[in-house]
Each structure stands twice: as structure tokens, then as C-alpha cells.
Design an enzyme around this catalytic site. Structure first.
Site, PDB file in Angstrom:
ATOM      1  N   GLU A 191      -6.259  -6.622  -2.508  1.00 15.37           N
ATOM      2  CA  GLU A 191      -6.539  -5.491  -3.794  1.00 15.37           C
ATOM      3  C   GLU A 191      -7.276  -6.533  -5.292  1.00 15.37           C
ATOM      4  O   GLU A 191      -6.465  -7.249  -6.262  1.00 15.37           O
ATOM      5  CB  GLU A 191      -5.445  -5.450  -4.700  1.00 15.37           C
ATOM      6  CG  GLU A 191      -4.576  -4.379  -3.611  1.00 15.37           C
ATOM      7  CD  GLU A 191      -3.360  -3.425  -4.173  1.00 15.37           C
ATOM      8  OE1 GLU A 191      -2.802  -3.889  -4.808  1.00 15.37           O
ATOM      9  OE2 GLU A 191      -3.130  -2.049  -3.538  1.00 15.37           O
ATOM     10  N   GLU A 289      -4.115   1.069   1.917  1.00 13.67           N
ATOM     11  CA  GLU A 289      -2.488   0.941   1.568  1.00 13.67           C
ATOM     12  C   GLU A 289      -2.492   2.445   1.482  1.00 13.67           C
ATOM     13  O   GLU A 289      -3.453   3.185   0.120  1.00 13.67           O
ATOM     14  CB  GLU A 289      -2.308   0.122   0.945  1.00 13.67           C
ATOM     15  CG  GLU A 289      -2.330  -1.460   0.778  1.00 13.67           C
ATOM     16  CD  GLU A 289      -1.913  -2.680  -0.114  1.00 13.67           C
ATOM     17  OE1 GLU A 289      -0.855  -1.577  -0.764  1.00 13.67           O
ATOM     18  OE2 GLU A 289      -1.947  -3.601  -0.140  1.00 13.67           O
TER      19      GLU A 289
END
Ligand code: CA
Length: 654
Positions: A191, A289
Site C-alpha cells: 500500500e 486485498e
């Protein structure tokens, strides 16, 4: 909508179909045949090699804490075997550089160093699953909120850090190769939305990524190289990242994103932003995710990321079927994108470590790192982990129940390829929210929306548990929210009623112009009118405006009279801002039958500084007229006095 206390009505649906799925007739027979009661719409055209992944980073710490996992047959079984049988093709594992303090105490979150990844990679390979290696390039959690540099690299310049990152990536992947893990993909950070490894300058971020990429190519030439961002809902962000990667010439294969549906926008937007990257740069794209809650309940005395509270988009019920539908729809969305290669579920194996008190759980989190953070993490991350350390925040989004038994929803990963004709029956009732006035009728809806197992909606009759005592409480308790429970067939329904105390003024916020208001100019001001200018309004887009060039030329009243109020107590409030007023005399007032009954002083200082006057506890007798207003007089200044008045309210006081 109709009045409360709905009489029992004949249910429109056959009772036999109203049971929760799994209780449907024939479930036992289906189980024996190895079939599922889950409703799964087939994902058309799903490529054979489409990645269906599970992040299982916490498994070792969970097992060390005493967690046992079971198979669908109820017998204890290697969780990786159960995952593989359910259709999972890839296991994802995060790797932190050194998640331990100087005394060797783990920071938690699975204590996921490379040795943990080696154990997980080996076991995944044993059941034919590949490994997605998620390098955070940090000693602990890296996400959009923080991308902290590993302690050992803290004093390095970018060239040294780049070399260290290359060496670390290489050594880690070599260990995985030696252990027999089948490395299928490697992430250059986790991320990395605008930061990586303590760097926020894009040139530095990309330099580090390039070093990682080189190490992957040399060590695992068969593996795909992935970058991973989040917040796909932020307009233009992904196009910007992809352009930067392209201009830099980063050697990578997969542009991946997190997609949590309750935060990250619609599936249409997800498809659009990933499709843009795939189409423009020819990159593979995927969801790295995602997750969804199967229950609102917490099972480990440590609060969960999503639960029963508001503030999130809830397109699916928090049920086992709702969880499966979310996964199915994300897979369907990615599979339809050109170059869409896979979907990975986040931490579906992270469950309660099983103590019956928080203290018992906490002891295990501390010893084995099975909570999201231990107290030891304070040395590295004092502001977040060091303060809020605790257990698992996603146990209600796992694919195993608190005892370690697989949920039926886990089968969705296999069933998306074939579809499954589970019964289309009510699965949950959609929450109802409504407002009602304390002085009016409280009319709850007579039906609620039943969310069916195929995520369609069907209206079903509901009977609310609302008795006279509760009604009385709602009418006299002022502005408050009440949760009313109801029964809709076998479903439990909930109605959240916001009781409001209504404003008795007409057009108190001036959104309808000067309707209801009378302005009386007492000194010949240049400008006295309702202005349409959002930036100068307290709420809405309009307000009452005054301005005058000459000195001593502002004096006026602005008022509204309300007739026919019942006897009772009332409260009035109004707000003002302005400036250049000299010796001002400003006050809010209330008159009863034309006689001033109360005043409250107001002041104006400078732009944006709103002052609110409140006059509470006005006693009005039956039939009295009630006038509310503002008196403004600006004197002594050189001229140019100005101001804005907004949001007048008159409310009954309970
Ligand atoms: Ca929890």
C-alpha cells in the site's frame, strides 16, 4: 409507511423457505454429498490460471497461540490443506525486516519476518499453492498512514538504502527458494500510496522499487513483480501512479490495489481505474486485498475494523452468504477487466486465539505476536502500536469461526468456477433508518427489505417491538436515536429512529429567500437582503446580508412572527458574523404578543467568526403570538459595516 404496532400479517413467503440457509430442507443430504448450500452465481469466463489468493500471514503465530483449524468434515486439519481444497491457488504473506525489539520480543501482527514466510511458503507449496511475497520494507505495518524505515536502515542515504533493500530482497527470496516455496509474485512494498520505506519523494520511492524489482528478476525469474496501492476511489490517483511508474521506467508486471468495499468506492469505479492502467500501459491488474464481515460480533475482546457502527458502505449483509457474495462480485469485476489476473482475500485465517477473557487473550498476543500489535512495538511505533496494541481487528472477517471451523463461505473460491444452486431465500433484513418528530406521529414501516441469498431484495412484512412505554419515552426524551427490533419471518429487523425536535420557523435558514421574514430598515442601509453565496452562509447556500457604505447607516430589525402555537416552552437561536461595525449594538430577541420578553447579546468580529445567540425557556400561553428577531445597530465606525445572519431556529422544549 404506516403507524406503529403492525398486526401480524400472513407471511408472503412459504415458511419452509424462511429458514437461514444451511437449515434449508435437505442440507444434511447436501453435506454428505460434499455439496454446498451456498448460493454462488458462476463467474463467466474465469481463466483457469486466475489467482484466487488468501493472505494467511498470521497462521504460525495463531498456531503457536494454541489455535486449531478444522476441515469441513469437523476433523483437525492443516489449514493450508483446507484452503487449497476450497479453491485457493496462492497464499500471500507479509515480510517485515525485523519485527522484534532488542530483547527479541515480537511486535505482533504475526511477528512476520522472513522465517515466518519460509514456514508458510513451504506449507503452501506442500498443497500446490504458490506464494505472494509482500515486502513491507519496514520493521512493522506499512500502509497509507505510515511507511516507516527499518531501524537498521534509518541512517542510510537513498543510495545505501537502495543497496540494502536489494540485498534484503535477494536474501529473503533465496531463503524461500531454498525452502521449496513456490514464489509466484513479489510485491515492492505494501500500500505504497505516496511513501515507501520512510521516503516520500517519488524519485526515491521509485529508485527503491527498482532495486527490489532487480532482486526479484535475478532471484525468482518466473515470479511476477507487483506494485501495490490503495484508495482506488481517489479520483485520478491510480492514473497518476501508473504514469509515474511508466515515466521512470520501472520494471514491473502487476498493478495491484486493495479494495475494501466499505471504504473504497464502487466496483464500477474499481473496474474503471484498474482498466485504465491495464489499457494504457499493458500491465496486469488485480485486487491484492479485500475482505468482508460475516458477523458484526467481535470474538476476541479487541475491537474490529468494521462492526455494527455506521460510517461504512454496507452493500452486503454481515452474514456468511453476504461475505461470499462480496468475494464473488470482486472476482467477477476483476475477471472482466482486460488483464485482470486475480483477487486475494486479506487474513481470512486470523481468528480469536480463544481465551475466555481479554487478559487470557492478551497474554497470548504478547507472547506469540498473534494480536495486531504487542506492547513491545512501542519502541518502534510509539504513536500507534505503542498506544493501541491489542488483538485481531478482523476476526469477524475471517473464513473460520472463533473455534477454527471453516465457514461455508470459504467454498466460494471454488464455486465461482462452476456456480452453485443454493436456495434463494431471505438471508438478513436490511436496517431501516428514519426520522420522526417528537410532536408528530411515529410511523414505522410495515415492511422491511429482506436481503436474499443472491443479494437481491424482497419486501417482507415486519412486526416491531414498540410498546406504549417506549413510545412515550421517544416522545418526551428530546432529540435522540432509538433502536427498535422487529421480526420479519425468521429475520430480525432493526429500525433506527432519530427523534427530532422540529424547527417552528418558516425558512429559518433563508434558503427560500426572504419568505417568512420581515426586515425593517431604521437608518437607510445600502444593502439589506437575502444573499445566495454558499461561502458566506453558515449552512446551505443563502443567508441574510447587510452592508452600508456610510457611517452610522446600519440599523435594522429582522424578524418573524409565529401564530397559533400551543401553550408550552420554546427555545430560539440565531447566528451572525460580520465586521467593521464600530460601536455595535446587536441582540437576538423574543416578543410575546408584541412585547419584548427576552434578549440575548450578539457580537460580530471578523469574517467567518459566527456568534450564536440562544434564548431558551420562553413560556408561551395558548394563542399568544411569538416573534423572534435580530436587532442590529452599527455606529461610530468609518462606514462599510457588514454582516451575515443565518440559521434561526425556534424549537419546542420538552
Ligand atoms: Ca476482534
Amino acid at each position: 409507511m404506516r403507524k406503529h404496532r403492525i398486526l401480524a400479517m400472513a407471511l408472503l413467503l412459504p415458511l419452509g423457505l424462511l429458514g437461514a440457509f444451511g437449515c434449508a430442507v435437505g442440507a444434511d443430504a447436501a453435506e454428505e454429498a460434499g455439496e454446498s448450500s451456498l448460493y454462488v452465481e458462476k463467474v463467466d469466463g474465469l481463466p483457469k490460471d486466475f489467482i484466487l489468493g488468501m493472505d494467511a500471514s498470521s497462521v504460525i503465530a495463531e498456531e503457536d497461540s494454541g489455535v486449531k483449524y478444522y476441515g469441513f468434515d469437523g476433523r483437525e486439519r492443516d489449514v493450508f490443506a483446507t484452503l487449497a481444497d476450497s479453491g485457493i491457488t496462492h497464499i500471500r504473506v507479509r515480510v517485515w525486516n525485523h519485527p522484534y525489539d532488542a530483547d527479541g520480543n515480537g511486535y505482533g501482527g504475526g511477528n512476520n519476518d522472513i522465517d515466518k514466510a519460509v514456514q508458510i511458503g513451504r506449507r503452501a507449496a506442500q498443497y500446490g499453492m504458490k506464494l505472494i511475497v509482500d515486502f513491507h520494507y519496514s520493521d512493522f505495518w506499512a500502509d497509507p498512514a505510515k511507511q516507516m524505515v527499518p531501524l537498521e536502515w534509518a541512517d542510510m542515504d537513498i543510495a545505501e538504502k537502495s543497496e540494502a533493500l536489494y540485498a534484503f530482497t535477494r536474501e529473503s527470496l533465496e531463503k524461500l527458494n531454498e525452502a521449496g516455496a513456490a514464489v509466484g509474485m513479489v510485491q515492492l512494498g505494501n500500500e505504497t500510496t505516496g511513501a515507501l520505506c520512510g521516503e516520500t519523494d517519488w524519485d526515491n520511492i521509485l529508485t527503491l522499487m527498482a532495486s527490489g524489482s532487480r532482486a526479484v528478476r535475478e532471484t525468482c525469474p518466473e515470479a511476477l513483480v507487483a506494485v501495490h496501492f490503495t484508495n482506488p476511489e481517489r479520483g485520478g490517483a491510480y492514473a497518476d501512479y501508473a504514469r509515474r511508474l511508466d515515466e521512470f521506467g520501472l520494471d514491473y508486471d502487476v498493478f495491484a490495489t486493495s479494495y475494501y468495499p466499505y471504504w473504497h468506492g464502487t466496483l464500477e469505479n474499481l473496474s474503471s481505474v484498474l482498466g485504465q492502467v491495464a489499457g494504457t500501459y499493458g500491465k496486469k491488474v488485480m485486487v491484492m486485498e479485500t475482505s468482508y464481515a460475516y458477523t458484526a460480533e467481535d470474538s476476541d475482546f479487541s475491537g474490529n475494523t468494521i462492526g455494527d457502527g455506521g460510517g461504512v458502505v454496507k452493500n452486503y449483509p454481515y452474514t456468511v452468504q453476504g461475505q461470499a457474495n462480496e468475494v464473488r462480485d470482486v472476482i467477477d469485476t476483476v475477471a472482466r477487466i482486460e488483464n485482470g489476473i486475480g483477487v486475494v482475500y486479506w487474513e481470512g485465517t486470523w481468528i480469536s486465539v480463544g481465551g475466555s477473557t481479554r487478559a487470557e487473550n492478551a497474554a497470548l498476543w504478547e507472547e506469540y505476536g498473534s494480536g495486531w500489535a504487542s506492547s513491545y512495538a512501542a519502541v518502534y511505533d510509539p504513536d500507534d502500536a505503542g498506544r493501541y496494541y491489542g488483538g485481531c481487528a478482523v476476526d469477524n472477517q475471517a473464513f473460520f469461526d472463533p473455534q477454527g471451523r471453516p465457514l461455508e463461505s470459504l467454498r466460494v473460491f471454488g464455486l465461482v468456477r462452476t456456480g452453485n444452486d443454493g436456495p434463494v431465500v431471505p438471508d438478513a433484513a436490511e436496517d431501516v433508518t428514519m426520522t420522526a418528530d417528537v410532536s408528530g406521529e411515529i410511523a414505522l414501516p410495515e415492511t422491511v427489505s429482506a436481503i436474499m441469498t443472491d443479494n437481491s431484495r424482497q419486501e417482507v412484512p415486519v412486526q416491531w417491538e414498540l410498546d406504549d412505554a417506549l413510545l412515550e419515552q421517544m416522545r418526551t426524551g428530546g432529540a435522540k436515536t432509538y433502536e427498535i427490533t422487529g421480526r420479519a419471518g425468521d429475520l430480525t429487523a432493526r429500525c433506527f429512529v432519530d427523534m427530532v425536535v422540529s424547527d417552528l420557523l418558516v425558512n429559518g435558514g433563508f434558503e427560500d429567500g426572504d419568505v417568512g421574514w420581515t426586515a425593517t430598515d431604521l437608518a437607510n442601509a445600502d444593502e439589506l437582503y437575502v444573499e445566495d453565496k454558499q461561502s458566506d452562509s453558515l449552512t446551505g447556500t443563502k443567508h441574510f446580508h447587510f452592508w452600508s457604505a456610510a457611517a452610522n447607516s446600519v440599523e435594522f430589525t429582522l424578524e418573524q412572527t409565529v401564530e397559533g402555537l400551543p401553550a408550552g416552552r420554546y427555545a430560539y437561536s440565531v447566528s451572525i458574523m460580520g465586521g467593521d461595525c464600530g460601536e455595535s449594538e446587536i441582540y437576538a430577541y423574543v416578543k410575546l404578543d408584541g412585547e419584548t420578553a427576552a434578549t440575548a447579546p450578539m457580537t460580530i468580529t471578523s469574517y467567518g467568526e459566527w456568534d450564536t445567540a440562544s434564548i431558551g425557556d420562553i413560556e408561551a400561553a395558548e394563542g399568544q403570538s411569538l416573534t423572534v428577531g435580530v436587532y442590529v445597530k452599527c455606529a461610530g465606525a468609518g462606514g462599510g459595516a457588514w454582516g451575515k445572519i443565518d440559521d434561526a431556529r425556534l424549537d419546542p422544549v420538552a
